[in-house]
Design a protein around this motif. Structure first.
Motif, PDB file in Angstrom:
ATOM      1  N   ARG A   2       0.840  -1.199   0.000  1.00  0.00           N
ATOM      2  CA  ARG A   2       0.000   0.000   0.000  1.00  0.00           C
ATOM      3  C   ARG A   2       0.876   1.251   0.000  1.00  0.00           C
ATOM      4  N   PHE A   3       0.597   2.129  -0.949  1.00  0.00           N
ATOM      5  CA  PHE A   3       1.339   3.388  -1.033  1.00  0.00           C
ATOM      6  C   PHE A   3       0.549   4.325  -1.931  1.00  0.00           C
ATOM      7  N   TYR A   7      14.669   1.155   6.499  1.00  0.00           N
ATOM      8  CA  TYR A   7      13.382   0.479   6.286  1.00  0.00           C
ATOM      9  C   TYR A   7      12.386   1.408   5.601  1.00  0.00           C
ATOM     10  N   TRP A   8      12.252   2.635   6.116  1.00  0.00           N
ATOM     11  CA  TRP A   8      11.266   3.560   5.537  1.00  0.00           C
ATOM     12  C   TRP A   8      11.678   4.009   4.136  1.00  0.00           C
ATOM     13  N   LEU A   9      12.969   4.142   3.903  1.00  0.00           N
ATOM     14  CA  LEU A   9      13.417   4.445   2.541  1.00  0.00           C
ATOM     15  C   LEU A   9      12.978   3.335   1.591  1.00  0.00           C
ATOM     16  N   CYS A  10      13.203   2.092   1.998  1.00  0.00           N
ATOM     17  CA  CYS A  10      12.841   0.956   1.142  1.00  0.00           C
ATOM     18  C   CYS A  10      11.336   0.852   0.957  1.00  0.00           C
ATOM     19  N   LEU A  62      10.641   3.403  -1.715  1.00  0.00           N
ATOM     20  CA  LEU A  62      11.146   2.933  -3.003  1.00  0.00           C
ATOM     21  C   LEU A  62      10.244   1.835  -3.559  1.00  0.00           C
ATOM     22  N   ASP A  63       9.851   0.925  -2.702  1.00  0.00           N
ATOM     23  CA  ASP A  63       8.996  -0.184  -3.093  1.00  0.00           C
ATOM     24  C   ASP A  63       7.640   0.306  -3.572  1.00  0.00           C
ATOM     25  N   GLY A  64       7.155   1.399  -2.960  1.00  0.00           N
ATOM     26  CA  GLY A  64       5.855   1.946  -3.329  1.00  0.00           C
ATOM     27  C   GLY A  64       5.888   2.784  -4.581  1.00  0.00           C
ATOM     28  N   LEU A  94      23.210   6.986 -12.654  1.00  0.00           N
ATOM     29  CA  LEU A  94      23.013   5.533 -12.720  1.00  0.00           C
ATOM     30  C   LEU A  94      21.565   5.133 -12.988  1.00  0.00           C
ATOM     31  N   GLY A  95      20.615   5.941 -12.482  1.00  0.00           N
ATOM     32  CA  GLY A  95      19.218   5.555 -12.606  1.00  0.00           C
ATOM     33  C   GLY A  95      18.885   4.388 -11.692  1.00  0.00           C
ATOM     34  N   SER A  96      17.687   3.805 -11.889  1.00  0.00           N
ATOM     35  CA  SER A  96      17.244   2.665 -11.083  1.00  0.00           C
ATOM     36  C   SER A  96      17.614   1.362 -11.799  1.00  0.00           C
ATOM     37  N   PRO A  97      17.921   0.300 -11.047  1.00  0.00           N
ATOM     38  CA  PRO A  97      17.934   0.255  -9.576  1.00  0.00           C
ATOM     39  C   PRO A  97      19.294   0.577  -8.952  1.00  0.00           C
TER      40      PRO A  97
END
Length: 449
Positions: A251-252, A280-283, A286-288, A328-331
Protein backbone atom coordinates in the motif's frame (compact mmCIF):
# COMPACT_ATOMS: atom_id res chain seq x y z
CA UNK A 1 -31.86 -6.38 19.13
CA UNK A 2 -32.63 -5.74 15.46
CA UNK A 3 -31.77 -8.55 13.12
CA UNK A 4 -30.33 -7.77 9.71
CA UNK A 5 -32.83 -7.78 6.91
CA UNK A 6 -32.50 -7.76 3.17
CA UNK A 7 -31.64 -4.39 1.71
CA UNK A 8 -33.26 -3.05 -1.42
CA UNK A 9 -31.84 -0.59 -3.90
CA UNK A 10 -28.21 -1.55 -3.57
CA UNK A 11 -27.32 -0.11 -6.97
CA UNK A 12 -25.88 -3.31 -8.31
CA UNK A 13 -23.83 -4.36 -5.29
CA UNK A 14 -25.70 -7.67 -4.99
CA UNK A 15 -27.88 -7.62 -8.10
CA UNK A 16 -25.73 -9.82 -10.33
CA UNK A 17 -25.97 -13.62 -9.96
CA UNK A 18 -23.54 -14.81 -7.29
CA UNK A 19 -21.90 -17.14 -9.78
CA UNK A 20 -20.72 -14.06 -11.71
CA UNK A 21 -19.49 -12.18 -8.67
CA UNK A 22 -15.86 -12.35 -7.49
CA UNK A 23 -15.15 -14.32 -4.36
CA UNK A 24 -14.56 -11.16 -2.29
CA UNK A 25 -18.09 -9.94 -3.10
CA UNK A 26 -19.72 -13.30 -2.50
CA UNK A 27 -18.04 -13.60 0.90
CA UNK A 28 -18.95 -10.10 2.08
CA UNK A 29 -20.14 -10.40 5.73
CA UNK A 30 -23.90 -10.46 6.23
CA UNK A 31 -23.89 -9.98 9.99
CA UNK A 32 -21.64 -8.15 12.42
CA UNK A 33 -20.40 -11.50 13.72
CA UNK A 34 -19.01 -12.27 10.26
CA UNK A 35 -16.80 -9.17 10.20
CA UNK A 36 -13.08 -9.90 10.58
CA UNK A 37 -10.85 -7.29 12.20
CA UNK A 38 -12.08 -3.90 13.48
CA UNK A 39 -12.64 -5.33 16.96
CA UNK A 40 -12.41 -1.89 18.53
CA UNK A 41 -15.38 -0.70 16.48
CA UNK A 42 -17.66 -3.74 16.24
CA UNK A 43 -16.79 -5.82 19.29
CA UNK A 44 -19.65 -6.93 21.55
CA UNK A 45 -20.71 -3.99 23.67
CA UNK A 46 -18.91 -1.34 21.61
CA UNK A 47 -20.78 1.93 21.08
CA UNK A 48 -20.99 1.56 17.30
CA UNK A 49 -22.16 -2.04 17.48
CA UNK A 50 -24.86 -1.18 19.99
CA UNK A 51 -26.02 1.65 17.73
CA UNK A 52 -26.11 -0.57 14.64
CA UNK A 53 -27.89 -3.43 16.39
CA UNK A 54 -30.48 -1.12 17.87
CA UNK A 55 -31.10 0.62 14.56
CA UNK A 56 -30.38 4.01 16.14
CA UNK A 57 -27.56 4.99 13.84
CA UNK A 58 -26.04 8.33 12.96
CA UNK A 59 -24.44 9.82 9.86
CA UNK A 60 -20.76 8.99 9.81
CA UNK A 61 -17.45 9.07 7.98
CA UNK A 62 -15.56 5.78 7.74
CA UNK A 63 -11.86 6.48 7.36
CA UNK A 64 -9.48 3.64 6.63
CA UNK A 65 -7.29 1.91 4.03
CA UNK A 66 -8.69 -0.14 1.12
CA UNK A 67 -10.26 -3.47 1.97
CA UNK A 68 -10.73 -2.82 5.69
CA UNK A 69 -14.54 -3.10 5.66
CA UNK A 70 -15.97 0.38 5.01
CA UNK A 71 -18.53 -0.74 2.42
CA UNK A 72 -19.43 -3.78 4.48
CA UNK A 73 -20.14 -1.68 7.57
CA UNK A 74 -22.38 0.61 5.53
CA UNK A 75 -24.34 -2.34 4.16
CA UNK A 76 -24.72 -3.87 7.61
CA UNK A 77 -25.85 -0.53 9.02
CA UNK A 78 -28.66 -0.47 6.44
CA UNK A 79 -29.58 -4.10 7.04
CA UNK A 80 -29.84 -3.77 10.81
CA UNK A 81 -31.72 -0.47 10.49
CA UNK A 82 -34.09 -2.02 7.91
CA UNK A 83 -33.35 0.93 5.66
CA UNK A 84 -32.96 1.28 1.93
CA UNK A 85 -29.41 1.39 0.65
CA UNK A 86 -28.06 3.62 -2.09
CA UNK A 87 -24.43 3.76 -3.12
CA UNK A 88 -22.64 6.32 -5.25
CA UNK A 89 -18.98 6.82 -6.00
CA UNK A 90 -17.40 10.26 -5.99
CA UNK A 91 -15.11 9.01 -8.76
CA UNK A 92 -17.98 8.19 -11.12
CA UNK A 93 -20.78 10.53 -10.01
CA UNK A 94 -21.35 14.25 -10.48
CA UNK A 95 -23.72 16.74 -8.88
CA UNK A 96 -26.71 15.70 -11.09
CA UNK A 97 -26.29 12.09 -9.89
CA UNK A 98 -26.12 13.27 -6.29
CA UNK A 99 -29.31 15.33 -6.67
CA UNK A 100 -31.15 12.40 -8.23
CA UNK A 101 -30.23 10.04 -5.39
CA UNK A 102 -31.13 12.66 -2.78
CA UNK A 103 -34.53 13.23 -4.42
CA UNK A 104 -35.22 9.48 -4.29
CA UNK A 105 -34.21 9.40 -0.63
CA UNK A 106 -36.48 12.37 0.10
CA UNK A 107 -39.42 10.57 -1.50
CA UNK A 108 -38.73 7.48 0.59
CA UNK A 109 -38.44 9.65 3.70
CA UNK A 110 -41.84 11.22 3.04
CA UNK A 111 -43.25 7.70 2.68
CA UNK A 112 -41.88 6.82 6.10
CA UNK A 113 -38.84 4.85 4.93
CA UNK A 114 -35.19 5.48 5.73
CA UNK A 115 -32.26 5.49 3.32
CA UNK A 116 -28.61 4.85 4.01
CA UNK A 117 -26.63 6.77 1.40
CA UNK A 118 -23.14 5.37 1.01
CA UNK A 119 -20.68 7.71 -0.73
CA UNK A 120 -17.45 5.96 -1.64
CA UNK A 121 -14.27 8.05 -1.99
CA UNK A 122 -16.20 11.01 -0.59
CA UNK A 123 -13.01 13.07 -0.39
CA UNK A 124 -13.04 13.33 -4.19
CA UNK A 125 -16.19 15.47 -4.11
CA UNK A 126 -15.53 19.21 -4.13
CA UNK A 127 -16.97 21.62 -1.55
CA UNK A 128 -20.15 22.35 -3.53
CA UNK A 129 -20.85 18.64 -3.99
CA UNK A 130 -20.23 17.93 -0.31
CA UNK A 131 -22.52 20.81 0.68
CA UNK A 132 -25.38 19.22 -1.27
CA UNK A 133 -25.72 16.54 1.41
CA UNK A 134 -25.99 18.93 4.36
CA UNK A 135 -29.72 19.79 4.41
CA UNK A 136 -30.66 16.14 3.88
CA UNK A 137 -28.47 15.03 6.77
CA UNK A 138 -29.95 17.74 8.98
CA UNK A 139 -33.58 16.85 8.28
CA UNK A 140 -32.83 13.13 8.55
CA UNK A 141 -33.94 12.15 5.06
CA UNK A 142 -30.67 10.24 4.66
CA UNK A 143 -28.29 8.44 6.95
CA UNK A 144 -25.06 9.56 5.35
CA UNK A 145 -22.09 7.18 5.33
CA UNK A 146 -19.00 8.55 3.62
CA UNK A 147 -15.98 6.34 2.99
CA UNK A 148 -12.51 7.75 2.54
CA UNK A 149 -8.93 6.57 2.48
CA UNK A 150 -7.70 10.11 3.17
CA UNK A 151 -7.60 12.11 6.38
CA UNK A 152 -11.06 13.73 6.71
CA UNK A 153 -9.55 16.73 8.50
CA UNK A 154 -7.76 17.67 5.28
CA UNK A 155 -10.15 16.44 2.60
CA UNK A 156 -13.69 17.11 3.88
CA UNK A 157 -15.20 20.49 4.61
CA UNK A 158 -15.93 21.44 8.19
CA UNK A 159 -19.68 21.70 7.65
CA UNK A 160 -19.92 18.05 6.61
CA UNK A 161 -17.59 16.90 9.37
CA UNK A 162 -19.63 18.72 12.01
CA UNK A 163 -22.71 16.68 11.05
CA UNK A 164 -20.99 13.29 11.01
CA UNK A 165 -19.06 11.17 13.43
CA UNK A 166 -15.70 9.96 12.17
CA UNK A 167 -14.88 6.29 12.75
CA UNK A 168 -11.29 5.20 12.09
CA UNK A 169 -10.79 1.71 10.64
CA UNK A 170 -7.43 -0.04 10.79
CA UNK A 171 -5.74 -2.35 8.28
CA UNK A 172 -6.90 -5.90 8.94
CA UNK A 173 -4.24 -8.10 10.54
CA UNK A 174 -2.80 -11.09 8.70
CA UNK A 175 -4.32 -13.45 11.30
CA UNK A 176 -7.78 -12.00 10.69
CA UNK A 177 -7.32 -12.27 6.93
CA UNK A 178 -6.39 -15.94 7.37
CA UNK A 179 -9.71 -16.36 9.16
CA UNK A 180 -11.53 -14.83 6.19
CA UNK A 181 -9.63 -17.08 3.77
CA UNK A 182 -10.45 -20.20 5.79
CA UNK A 183 -14.10 -19.21 5.85
CA UNK A 184 -14.09 -18.86 2.05
CA UNK A 185 -12.42 -22.23 1.59
CA UNK A 186 -15.02 -23.94 3.78
CA UNK A 187 -18.17 -22.16 2.54
CA UNK A 188 -19.86 -24.36 -0.04
CA UNK A 189 -22.68 -21.90 -0.73
CA UNK A 190 -20.79 -18.66 -1.40
CA UNK A 191 -17.14 -19.64 -1.26
CA UNK A 192 -14.86 -22.36 -2.59
CA UNK A 193 -16.12 -25.24 -0.45
CA UNK A 194 -17.54 -27.26 -3.33
CA UNK A 195 -14.20 -27.23 -5.15
CA UNK A 196 -12.35 -29.07 -2.38
CA UNK A 197 -9.36 -26.72 -2.61
CA UNK A 198 -6.42 -27.77 -0.42
CA UNK A 199 -3.77 -25.40 0.88
CA UNK A 200 -1.29 -25.72 3.73
CA UNK A 201 -1.56 -23.33 6.64
CA UNK A 202 1.80 -21.67 5.98
CA UNK A 203 0.82 -20.94 2.36
CA UNK A 204 -2.51 -19.50 3.49
CA UNK A 205 -0.58 -17.27 5.87
CA UNK A 206 1.60 -16.18 2.95
CA UNK A 207 -1.49 -15.08 1.02
CA UNK A 208 -2.73 -13.18 4.06
CA UNK A 209 0.62 -11.45 4.42
CA UNK A 210 0.64 -10.50 0.75
CA UNK A 211 -2.84 -8.98 1.15
CA UNK A 212 -1.18 -6.21 3.17
CA UNK A 213 -4.15 -5.47 5.44
CA UNK A 214 -6.75 -5.69 2.64
CA UNK A 215 -9.29 -8.51 3.08
CA UNK A 216 -10.66 -8.03 -0.45
CA UNK A 217 -7.17 -8.36 -1.88
CA UNK A 218 -6.55 -11.53 0.13
CA UNK A 219 -9.74 -13.16 -1.16
CA UNK A 220 -8.89 -12.14 -4.72
CA UNK A 221 -5.44 -13.72 -4.43
CA UNK A 222 -7.01 -16.88 -3.02
CA UNK A 223 -9.51 -17.01 -5.89
CA UNK A 224 -6.75 -16.68 -8.49
CA UNK A 225 -4.71 -19.36 -6.74
CA UNK A 226 -7.75 -21.65 -6.65
CA UNK A 227 -8.27 -21.23 -10.41
CA UNK A 228 -4.65 -22.19 -11.06
CA UNK A 229 -4.92 -25.11 -8.61
CA UNK A 230 -7.62 -26.74 -10.73
CA UNK A 231 -4.79 -28.01 -12.92
CA UNK A 232 -2.98 -29.36 -9.85
CA UNK A 233 -5.79 -31.58 -8.53
CA UNK A 234 -7.14 -28.74 -6.44
CA UNK A 235 -3.97 -28.23 -4.41
CA UNK A 236 -2.50 -24.77 -3.99
CA UNK A 237 1.26 -25.29 -3.95
CA UNK A 238 4.27 -23.04 -3.46
CA UNK A 239 4.70 -22.96 -7.22
CA UNK A 240 1.09 -21.83 -7.61
CA UNK A 241 1.57 -18.97 -5.17
CA UNK A 242 4.82 -17.97 -6.82
CA UNK A 243 2.78 -17.15 -9.93
CA UNK A 244 -0.01 -15.43 -8.02
CA UNK A 245 2.18 -13.29 -5.79
CA UNK A 246 4.74 -12.23 -8.38
CA UNK A 247 5.33 -8.48 -8.56
CA UNK A 248 2.83 -7.68 -5.83
CA UNK A 249 2.97 -4.16 -4.40
CA UNK A 250 2.45 -2.75 -0.94
CA UNK A 251 0.00 0.00 0.00
CA UNK A 252 1.34 3.39 -1.03
CA UNK A 253 -0.38 6.55 -2.24
CA UNK A 254 1.90 9.05 -3.97
CA UNK A 255 -0.54 11.87 -3.25
CA UNK A 256 -2.14 10.83 0.02
CA UNK A 257 -1.56 10.67 3.72
CA UNK A 258 0.41 7.40 3.63
CA UNK A 259 2.99 9.15 1.48
CA UNK A 260 3.43 11.99 3.96
CA UNK A 261 3.37 9.62 6.93
CA UNK A 262 6.17 7.57 5.44
CA UNK A 263 8.42 10.49 4.51
CA UNK A 264 7.83 11.82 8.03
CA UNK A 265 8.88 8.45 9.45
CA UNK A 266 12.02 8.46 7.29
CA UNK A 267 12.98 12.00 8.33
CA UNK A 268 12.37 11.36 12.02
CA UNK A 269 14.31 8.08 11.92
CA UNK A 270 17.31 9.93 10.47
CA UNK A 271 16.94 12.64 13.11
CA UNK A 272 16.79 9.98 15.84
CA UNK A 273 20.07 8.40 14.62
CA UNK A 274 18.36 5.10 13.82
CA UNK A 275 19.90 3.94 10.52
CA UNK A 276 18.01 0.64 10.53
CA UNK A 277 14.58 2.27 10.80
CA UNK A 278 15.58 4.98 8.33
CA UNK A 279 16.66 2.36 5.79
CA UNK A 280 13.38 0.48 6.29
CA UNK A 281 11.27 3.56 5.54
CA UNK A 282 13.42 4.45 2.54
CA UNK A 283 12.84 0.96 1.14
CA UNK A 284 9.10 1.19 1.84
CA UNK A 285 8.95 4.35 -0.25
CA UNK A 286 11.15 2.93 -3.00
CA UNK A 287 9.00 -0.18 -3.09
CA UNK A 288 5.85 1.95 -3.33
CA UNK A 289 7.15 3.76 -6.40
CA UNK A 290 8.09 7.07 -4.80
CA UNK A 291 9.91 9.50 -7.08
CA UNK A 292 13.62 8.91 -6.43
CA UNK A 293 14.51 12.55 -7.13
CA UNK A 294 11.98 13.63 -4.51
CA UNK A 295 13.73 11.33 -2.02
CA UNK A 296 17.16 12.72 -2.97
CA UNK A 297 15.85 16.25 -2.43
CA UNK A 298 14.36 15.40 0.96
CA UNK A 299 17.55 13.65 2.08
CA UNK A 300 19.54 16.74 1.09
CA UNK A 301 17.21 18.81 3.23
CA UNK A 302 17.85 16.45 6.17
CA UNK A 303 21.58 16.96 5.70
CA UNK A 304 21.26 20.73 6.13
CA UNK A 305 18.38 20.81 8.62
CA UNK A 306 19.26 18.05 11.09
CA UNK A 307 23.01 17.52 10.65
CA UNK A 308 24.27 20.88 9.52
CA UNK A 309 27.70 21.92 10.73
CA UNK A 310 28.00 19.00 13.14
CA UNK A 311 29.15 17.15 9.99
CA UNK A 312 29.50 19.41 6.91
CA UNK A 313 30.44 16.33 4.88
CA UNK A 314 26.76 15.24 5.03
CA UNK A 315 25.64 17.92 2.58
CA UNK A 316 28.41 17.03 0.15
CA UNK A 317 27.45 13.34 0.39
CA UNK A 318 23.79 14.22 -0.21
CA UNK A 319 24.52 16.11 -3.41
CA UNK A 320 26.90 13.38 -4.52
CA UNK A 321 24.27 10.68 -3.92
CA UNK A 322 21.73 12.76 -5.86
CA UNK A 323 24.20 13.08 -8.72
CA UNK A 324 25.00 9.36 -8.57
CA UNK A 325 21.31 8.50 -8.92
CA UNK A 326 21.01 10.90 -11.87
CA UNK A 327 23.92 9.14 -13.56
CA UNK A 328 23.01 5.53 -12.72
CA UNK A 329 19.22 5.55 -12.61
CA UNK A 330 17.24 2.66 -11.08
CA UNK A 331 17.93 0.25 -9.58
CA UNK A 332 21.68 0.83 -9.20
CA UNK A 333 21.33 4.48 -8.19
CA UNK A 334 19.02 3.55 -5.33
CA UNK A 335 22.00 2.05 -3.51
CA UNK A 336 23.54 5.54 -3.40
CA UNK A 337 20.38 6.82 -1.67
CA UNK A 338 20.46 3.89 0.75
CA UNK A 339 24.11 4.55 1.57
CA UNK A 340 23.30 8.21 2.15
CA UNK A 341 20.42 7.38 4.49
CA UNK A 342 22.64 5.14 6.60
CA UNK A 343 25.30 7.86 6.85
CA UNK A 344 22.86 10.65 7.66
CA UNK A 345 21.25 8.59 10.40
CA UNK A 346 24.59 7.50 11.86
CA UNK A 347 26.48 10.79 11.98
CA UNK A 348 26.38 13.65 14.52
CA UNK A 349 23.26 15.82 14.52
CA UNK A 350 22.73 19.54 14.94
CA UNK A 351 19.96 21.90 13.92
CA UNK A 352 21.90 24.94 15.21
CA UNK A 353 22.39 26.39 11.71
CA UNK A 354 18.70 25.86 10.92
CA UNK A 355 17.62 27.57 14.14
CA UNK A 356 20.09 30.42 13.54
CA UNK A 357 18.76 30.94 10.01
CA UNK A 358 15.15 31.17 11.24
CA UNK A 359 16.12 33.59 14.01
CA UNK A 360 18.03 35.84 11.60
CA UNK A 361 15.15 35.77 9.11
CA UNK A 362 12.75 36.72 11.90
CA UNK A 363 14.92 39.77 12.72
CA UNK A 364 14.99 40.76 9.05
CA UNK A 365 11.19 40.76 8.92
CA UNK A 366 10.81 42.52 12.27
CA UNK A 367 13.37 45.30 11.81
CA UNK A 368 12.75 46.07 8.14
CA UNK A 369 15.29 47.73 5.82
CA UNK A 370 18.03 48.77 8.23
CA UNK A 371 20.89 50.81 6.80
CA UNK A 372 24.29 49.21 6.38
CA UNK A 373 26.73 50.84 8.90
CA UNK A 374 29.01 53.41 7.23
CA UNK A 375 32.21 51.56 8.05
CA UNK A 376 30.97 48.43 6.23
CA UNK A 377 29.95 50.21 3.05
CA UNK A 378 32.01 49.98 -0.11
CA UNK A 379 33.54 53.27 -1.33
CA UNK A 380 34.60 52.94 -4.97
CA UNK A 381 34.30 56.69 -5.75
CA UNK A 382 35.69 59.91 -4.23
CA UNK A 383 32.15 61.16 -3.57
CA UNK A 384 31.29 58.11 -1.55
CA UNK A 385 34.51 58.39 0.42
CA UNK A 386 33.79 62.07 1.10
CA UNK A 387 30.38 61.06 2.45
CA UNK A 388 32.03 58.70 4.95
CA UNK A 389 31.52 55.40 3.17
CA UNK A 390 34.02 52.86 4.58
CA UNK A 391 35.23 55.33 7.23
CA UNK A 392 36.55 53.62 10.31
CA UNK A 393 36.60 50.14 8.83
CA UNK A 394 39.21 47.86 10.45
CA UNK A 395 40.83 45.36 8.11
CA UNK A 396 40.67 42.10 10.07
CA UNK A 397 43.80 40.60 8.55
CA UNK A 398 45.80 43.49 10.01
CA UNK A 399 44.34 43.01 13.49
CA UNK A 400 45.81 40.78 16.20
CA UNK A 401 44.72 37.14 15.74
CA UNK A 402 43.07 38.16 12.43
CA UNK A 403 39.87 39.56 14.02
CA UNK A 404 38.97 43.21 14.64
CA UNK A 405 37.22 42.51 17.94
CA UNK A 406 35.73 45.94 18.61
CA UNK A 407 34.13 46.25 15.19
CA UNK A 408 30.40 45.59 14.88
CA UNK A 409 28.79 44.18 11.75
CA UNK A 410 25.10 44.72 12.56
CA UNK A 411 22.96 47.77 11.73
CA UNK A 412 23.41 50.44 14.40
CA UNK A 413 19.74 50.35 15.45
CA UNK A 414 19.83 46.62 16.17
CA UNK A 415 23.05 46.16 18.10
CA UNK A 416 24.81 42.82 18.29
CA UNK A 417 22.78 39.63 17.89
CA UNK A 418 23.61 35.99 18.57
CA UNK A 419 21.81 33.54 16.33
CA UNK A 420 24.13 30.60 15.93
CA UNK A 421 24.54 28.46 19.05
CA UNK A 422 26.63 25.37 18.17
CA UNK A 423 25.83 22.14 19.98
CA UNK A 424 28.47 19.99 21.61
CA UNK A 425 28.36 17.29 18.94
CA UNK A 426 30.58 16.56 15.97
CA UNK A 427 32.55 19.38 14.42
CA UNK A 428 30.40 21.93 16.23
CA UNK A 429 32.26 21.12 19.45
CA UNK A 430 35.30 22.90 17.98
CA UNK A 431 33.18 25.66 16.42
CA UNK A 432 31.53 26.30 19.78
CA UNK A 433 34.87 26.62 21.56
CA UNK A 434 36.12 29.13 19.00
CA UNK A 435 32.93 31.20 18.82
CA UNK A 436 32.44 31.30 22.59
CA UNK A 437 35.97 32.68 22.93
CA UNK A 438 35.50 35.25 20.12
CA UNK A 439 32.13 36.41 21.43
CA UNK A 440 33.56 36.90 24.89
CA UNK A 441 36.53 38.82 23.50
CA UNK A 442 34.25 41.00 21.34
CA UNK A 443 32.14 41.82 24.37
CA UNK A 444 35.21 42.85 26.34
CA UNK A 445 36.61 44.92 23.44
CA UNK A 446 33.36 46.79 22.92
CA UNK A 447 33.14 47.44 26.63
CA UNK A 448 36.54 49.14 26.58
CA UNK A 449 35.86 51.22 23.45
Amino acid sequence: MNRPSSVDGQDGLFEAPESLQPLAERMRPRTLDDVVGQRRLVAEGSALRRAIESGRVHSMILWGPPGCGKTTLALLLARYARAGFRAISAVLSGLPDVRKVLAEAQARFEAGERTVLFVDEVHRFNKAQQDAFLPHIERGSILFVGATTENPSFELNSALLSRCRVHVLEPVSADDIVQALQRALGDAERGLGERGIEVEADLLALIAQAADGDVRRGLTLLEIAAELAQDEDGVITEATLAQVLADRTRRFDKQGEQFYDQISALHKSVRSSNPDAALYWLCRMLDGGCDRIYLARRLTRMAVEDIGLADPRALAMATEAWDAYDRLGSPEGELALAQLVIYLASTAKSNAAYVAYKAAMSDVREHGSQEVPMHLRNAPTKLMKSLGYGSGYQYDHDAEAGVALSQTAFPDAMGERTYYQPVERGLEIRLKEKLDQLRAQRGQARGKS
